[in-house]
Enzyme design. Structure first.
Site: not given
Length: 641
Positions: A77, A241-242, A250, A270, A292-294, A297, A319, A414
Site C-alpha cells: 500500500r 498491487y492488491g 480497503k 478493520h 495489517s500483518a499482526c 488471519t 480482515d 500474499r
C-alpha cells in the site's frame, strides 16, 4: 464503443452504469471494453492470457494455482499517496498543531498530509486525475467488474463496479468479491441503482515507453489512490498491487464503507470475525482489530490442537467486519469479502495449518519464492520444506539460499484464495442477518509494557483503548524501519473522515438505550524479554488460553482483578496446563514509568493530531488513566494471573 466479440453483457448494463463506462472509456481510450460475467470459462481465459503474456506462471505442484511477481517498486500500500477528496477539508482531517507534512508529489502542491489521513480538494484532484488517465488504457482492454460486498441475500450488502485495465485485478476480484452477471441482475432490479464507482489503471498505455519489469505494468512515479465520498467514487492509478488496485478491499470496504456507516448508523471496521465454541457447547462470536500483518488471519483460523480440550474456532472473516445493531439491540456483523488476501510470510504448519492447506488450490500468489519441485516458499516455512533437497528461486527471480541477506519472498508477499476453501469456515459466514458479536478485541505489536490481555472498564474506556492503539510497523505499508506507530482501531491507513468525528460515532453507540453492548478487551501476543529479546508468549495455537479467559469473562465468571489499565486475569485464571517456562510476572507487570510515558505520548498525539476535534470523553479517559497510574504505585503481582 468497441468490445470483445464474445461478450454480450454491455447491453445489460443499467443506463447509469453504461453512462459511467462511456464517460471513462472516452477518457482512458481503451482498445476494447469487456464486461465480466464472473464465469469459470472467463476466469480460465484470462489466466491463460496472462500466462501467455508472462504476467503469471502456473504452479507446477498445486491445482489451479498461479504465481505473479511484481515490479519491485510496486509491492505494498502507498499510504502517502492515498487521499480522500471532498470540498471541505475539515470533513476529512484536523489541522495538526505543527502543520501539515511535506509534499510528496510536487504535482499536488495543495494536498494536506497528516498522520490520520490525507486530503485534497475534489475539483483540484479531478484535474490531476484527468491528466493521468487521459489515454492511459491505449492498447489495452477496459474490464468492467460488477461486484457485491456482502452476501447476495443480505439487505446490508453494497454493490460496486470497477473499471480496470488489469486482468490480474479481474481474477483477484473474482476471488475477493461476489463478482459477475448476477450483480448486474441485482442492479437491474431497481429503477435508479446505487453503486460505488471505481476506476483503476496500471498507468502504462501500449506500446510502453519504458521497459515493463517482470511483465508487471505499473507507474510508481504517478501512483495515486483517491476516494471521493461525496461522489461515491474511487479512482486509483499507477499500481497493480492488491490494496491499491482491488477497489473492493480497503478502498470500498473500509474507507468509503466507514463513511456510509457513519451516515447510516453502523460500523465498517478493520476486524476479523470468529466463532468460538467452548467445551460445554456454548458458542459466541468475537471481532478483533489488529493492524495489517499482526496476526488477524492466524487468530481467525486458530487451531486448538487439544490445548484446552473441547474448544472449537470457526472463521467468519479475517480482515473486515460490517456491523450494525438488530431490532433486539444485539450487534451483528457480516464479512463483506468473499476471499482471503493474506500475508504469506509467517504462515506455516505450526502457525496456521488451516491457511496452509486452503491455499493448495485455486490461489493466486504474489511475490512469493518458488522451489525447484514446483512448490511455493516464504520465510516461516523453513521447517516445512526440506531446504537440503530443493533449490529456491526468490521473488526477484534470483537463486536463493538460507542465510542470504535478502528474504526469499517479499515480506508483504500474499496469497489470494476463496473463503469457501477454509476448512473451518463458519456455517453462518454468509448469514444475511450477520452473526451476534459479544466481544471486541484490540491488539498490536508491543514488545514492552502492554500486558498479554486485559478487559476494559466500560464502553467509553473501550473506545479510548481503541483510539490509543499503538503497534510496531509491518511490511504491509511502505515503511521500511520498525517503529512504534499510533494505529487507532487499526484504522490509521483506512480512515476516510475526521478522526474526532469517527470517535464521536463510536461513543454515540454506547449512549443509545436498549443496546446489548459487547465487552471489549486488549491483547498483546508480542511481549519480549528485554534481555534475550525472545517472545514471552508462544502465541498462535496457545492463544486459545486467552480466548478461553475472555469467553469466561463474557459469562461473567469472577476471574479478574482491577488494575490501573483494566481488568487483568486473576492468579490461576488462565489455563497454563502443559505450558512450561512462562513468566507470568513479566506478561502482566504494570510498570508505572512505562504507563506514565504512555499517557504523555497519548496526550501529545491527541493534541498534535486531533486537538479541538477530540471528544471530551477521550480527555476524561486519559485523565482517569493517568490518575490511576499515579495513585497506585504498583499492582500486587501475586494476585495476578
Amino acid at each position: 464503443m468497441e468490445y470483445c466479440a464474445k461478450n454480450q453483457l454491455l447491453d445489460k448494463l443499467p443506463k447509469e452504469l453504461l453512462s459511467y463506462v462511456q464517460e471513462k472509456s472516452e477518457l482512458c481510450k481503451p482498445d476494447h471494453i469487456y464486461v465480466c460475467d464472473g464465469s469459470e470459462e472467463e476466469n480460465k481465459m484470462l489466466l491463460a492470457a496472462m500466462e501467455k503474456n508472462g504476467e503469471i506462471r502456473k504452479s507446477k505442484k498445486h491445482k489451479n494455482c498461479w504465481l505473479a511477481t511484481t515490479d519491485p517498486r510496486d509491492v505494498a500500500r502507498v499510504e502517502s499517496r492515498t487521499i480522500i477528496c471532498t470540498k471541505n477539508q475539515h470533513d476529512v482531517v484536523s489541522t495538526p498543531k505543527s502543520g501539515f507534512r511535506p509534499i510528496v508529489d510536487p504535482n499536488m502542491p495543495n494536498i494536506k498530509q497528516t498522520a490520520l489521513g490525507n486530503w485534497m480538494d475534489t475539483d483540484e484532484m479531478i484535474l490531476i486525475l484527468n491528466e493521468r488517465f487521459n489515454g492511459c488504457m491505449k492498447g489495452r482492454t477496459m474490464f468492467v467488474i460488477p461486484y457485491m460486498m456482502g452476501p447476495f441475500n443480505c439487505p446490508y450488502s453494497k454493490i460496486g463496479v470497477e473499471l480496470t485495465d488489469s486482468p490480474y485485478v479481474v481474477c483477484s476480484m473474482r476471488i475477493m468479491t461476489r463478482m459477475g452477471e448476477r450483480v448486474l441482475n441485482e442492479l437491474n432490479k431497481v429503477e435508479s441503482p446505487n453503486f460505488i464507482k471505481c476506476l483503476h489503471s496500471v498507468g502504462v498505455p501500449l506500446p510502453a515507453q519504458e521497459p515493463i519489469i517482470n511483465n508487471w505494468p505499473c507507474n510508481p512515479a504517478k501512483t495515486i489512490i483517491t476516494h471521493f465520498p461525496e461522489r461515491n467514487e474511487i479512482i486509483t492509478f499507477g499500481s497493480g498491487y492488491g490494496g491499491n488496485s482491488l477497489c473492493g478491499k480497503k478502498c470500498f470496504a473500509l474507507r468509503i464503507g466507514s463513511i456510509l456507516a457513519k451516515k447510516e448508523g453502523w460500523l465498517a471496521e478493520h476486524m476479523l470475525i470468529m466463532g468460538v465454541t467452548n467445551p460445554k457447547g456454548e458458542k459466541k462470536y468475537f471481532c478483533a482489530a489488529f493492524p495489517s500483518a499482526c496476526g488477524k488471519t492466524n487468530l481467525a483460523m486458530l487451531q486448538n490442537r487439544d490445548i484446552i480440550p473441547g474448544y472449537k474456532i470457526e472463521c467468519v472473516g479475517d480482515d473486515i467486519a460490517w456491523m450494525r445493531f438488530d431490532e433486539e439491540g444485539r450487534l451483528r456483523a457480516i464479512n463483506p469479502e468473499f476471499g482471503f488476501f493474506g500475508v504469506a510470510p509467517g504462515t506455516s504448519q505450526s502457525t496456521n495449518p488451516i491457511a496452509l492447506e486452503m491455499i493448495k488450490e485455486d490461489t493466486i500468489f504474489t511475490n512469493v519464492a518458488e522451489t525447484s519441485n514446483g512448490d511455493v516458499y516464504w520465510e516461516g516455512l523453513e521447517n516445512d520444506v526440506d531446504l537440503n533437497n530443493v533449490t529456491i528461486t526468490s521473488w526477484k527471480n534470483q537463486p536463493w539460499q538460507k542465510g542470504s541477506k535478502e528474504p526469499a519472498a517479499h515480506p508483504n508477499s500474499r496469497f489470494c484464495t476463496y473463503a469457501s476453501r477454509c476448512s473451518i469456515i463458519d456455517p453462518n459466514w454468509e448469514s444475511p442477518e450477520g452473526v451476534p458479536i459479544e466481544a471486541i478485541i484490540f491488539g498490536g505489536r508491543r514488545p514492552t509494557g502492554v500486558p498479554l490481555v486485559y478487559e476494559v472498564f466500560d464502553w467509553d474506556h473501550g473506545v479510548f483503548v481503541g483510539a490509543t492503539m499503538r503497534s510496531e510497523s509491518t511490511a504491509a505499508a511502505e515503511f521500511t524501519n520498525k517503529q512504534i506507530m499510533n494505529d487507532p482501531f487499526a484504522m490509521r491507513p483506512f480512515l476516510a473522515y475526521n478522526f474526532g468525528q469517527y470517535l464521536s460515532h463510536w461513543l454515540s453507540i454506547g449512549q443509545k438505550p436498549g443496546l446489548k453492548l459487547p465487552k471489549m478487551f486488549h491483547v498483546n501476543w508480542f511481549l519480549k524479554d528485554p534481555i534475550t529479546n525472545q517472545f514471552l508468549w508462544p502465541g498462535f495455537g496457545e492463544n486459545i488460553r486467552i480466548i478461553d479467559w475472555i469467553f469466561r469473562r463474557l459469562n461473567n465468571e469472577n476471574c479478574a482483578i482491577k488494575s490501573p489499565i483494566g481488568y487483568l486475569p486473576e492468579k490461576g485464571s488462565i489455563n497454563l496446563t502443559n505450558l512450561k517456562n512462562i513468566n507470568i510476572n513479566q506478561l502482566f507487570h504494570i510498570q508505572k514509568d512505562f504507563w506514565l510515558k504512555e499517557c504523555k505520548s497519548i496526550r501529545e498525539y491527541f493534541v498534535e493530531n486531533v486537538n479541538d476535534d477530540l471528544p471530551k470523553e477521550m480527555w476524561t479517559q486519559l485523565d482517569l488513566l493517568e490518575n490511576r497510574i499515579q495513585q497506585i504505585p504498583a499492582i500486587e503481582r501475586e494476585k495476578c494471573a
